[in-house]
Design an enzyme around this catalytic site. Structure first.
Site, PDB file in Angstrom:
ATOM      1  N   ASP A 107       0.861  -1.186   0.000  1.00 57.50           N
ATOM      2  CA  ASP A 107       0.000   0.000   0.000  1.00 57.50           C
ATOM      3  C   ASP A 107       0.897   1.236   0.000  1.00 57.50           C
ATOM      4  O   ASP A 107       1.524   1.558   1.013  1.00 57.50           O
ATOM      5  CB  ASP A 107      -0.911   0.023   1.233  1.00 57.50           C
ATOM      6  CG  ASP A 107      -2.026  -1.012   1.177  1.00 57.50           C
ATOM      7  OD1 ASP A 107      -1.896  -1.993   0.419  1.00 57.50           O
ATOM      8  OD2 ASP A 107      -3.022  -0.848   1.915  1.00 57.50           O
ATOM      9  N   LYS A 142      -6.867   3.516  -3.064  1.00 53.76           N
ATOM     10  CA  LYS A 142      -7.226   3.464  -1.639  1.00 53.76           C
ATOM     11  C   LYS A 142      -7.436   4.878  -1.115  1.00 53.76           C
ATOM     12  O   LYS A 142      -6.713   5.807  -1.489  1.00 53.76           O
ATOM     13  CB  LYS A 142      -6.097   2.751  -0.884  1.00 53.76           C
ATOM     14  CG  LYS A 142      -6.231   2.719   0.631  1.00 53.76           C
ATOM     15  CD  LYS A 142      -5.062   1.956   1.259  1.00 53.76           C
ATOM     16  CE  LYS A 142      -5.035   2.108   2.773  1.00 53.76           C
ATOM     17  NZ  LYS A 142      -3.878   1.411   3.387  1.00 53.76           N
ATOM     18  N   LYS A 174     -10.120   0.336  -2.167  1.00 52.42           N
ATOM     19  CA  LYS A 174      -9.971   0.025  -0.744  1.00 52.42           C
ATOM     20  C   LYS A 174     -10.350   1.249   0.074  1.00 52.42           C
ATOM     21  O   LYS A 174      -9.842   2.349  -0.159  1.00 52.42           O
ATOM     22  CB  LYS A 174      -8.532  -0.399  -0.425  1.00 52.42           C
ATOM     23  CG  LYS A 174      -8.298  -0.651   1.074  1.00 52.42           C
ATOM     24  CD  LYS A 174      -6.899  -1.187   1.353  1.00 52.42           C
ATOM     25  CE  LYS A 174      -6.621  -1.251   2.855  1.00 52.42           C
ATOM     26  NZ  LYS A 174      -5.274  -1.794   3.156  1.00 52.42           N
TER      27      LYS A 174
END
Length: 220
Positions: A89, A151, A180
């Protein structure tokens, strides 16, 4: 639908101890969450502890500011994967996005995607710092760079995911890229809002509470 597989069980506080890391690993194994998401210093330990399970190891790169150089992010990514990370991430260069230096933003993401070849890459755009058009542009750049997910948030910028932002991101990237939601997803109600808006992964420290809510809800 296996809702436990939506959850990246997350502990990214700087003061996280080994005891706390053990707790989220044990919880993730008990509930069979998709992953545990921990800071890079904990990746090797988490990977060793999760070797006999289906739970993946997720870590964060350029976190939480996104303001390190691309070369630094690439090194962090390679190091994390060598230590056993399955998912990456990364945080975008937010200032470059706001400057309109879109090539720089995309190349930064592309470099991490290349370094993480064969591993899932999620791109944190820090929605709380962006306006509508910037969220759209960051999502477009994430898709163009070949990442797997866009995300919402680090959880360190004073705000987290909203259903509105998740929907905007999903509408922008379409079917090719997943979304996400992270930051402030604390219970079943929050979880449901994010999933209904289009999120297929939820980053939360409250994974256990979410699953307990699902178990208590007769609809599931």
């Amino acid at each position: 639908m296996k809702f436990e597989k939506y959850i990246d069980h997350t502990l990214l506080k700087p003061e996280s101890t080994r005891t706390q890391i053990d707790q989220i690993i044990d919880e993730a194994k008990a509930y069979n969450f998709k992953s545990v998401c921990v800071n890079p210093t904990h990746v090797k330990y988490a990977a060793e502890r999760l070797a006999d399970s289906e739970v993946l190891v997720c870590t964060v790169i350029g976190f939480p500011l996104g303001a390190s150089t691309t070369a630094t992010k690439v090194f962090e990514t390679e190091d994390a994967i060598q230590n056993g990370a399955d998912e990456i991430d990364m945080v975008i260069n937010i200032g470059a996005l706001k400057d309109g230096r879109f090539d720089d933003v995309q190349q930064d993401i592309e470099a991490v995607v290349k370094a993480a070849e064969g591993h899932t890459v999620k791109v944190i755009i820090e929605t709380v710092l962006l306006d509508h058009d910037e969220i759209v542009k960051a999502s477009e750049l994430t898709k163009a760079a070949g990442a797997d997910f866009v995300k919402t948030s680090t959880g360190f910028a004073g705000g987290g995911a909203t259903a509105e932002d998740v929907k905007l991101m999903k509408d922008t990237v379409g079917a090719d890229v997943e979304v996400k939601a992270s930051g402030g997803v604390r219970n079943l109600e929050d979880f449901n809002k994010m999933v209904e808006a289009g999120a297929t992964r939820i980053g939360a420290s409250a994974g256990v509470q979410i699953m307990q809510g699902l178990e208590a809800d007769s609809d599931y």
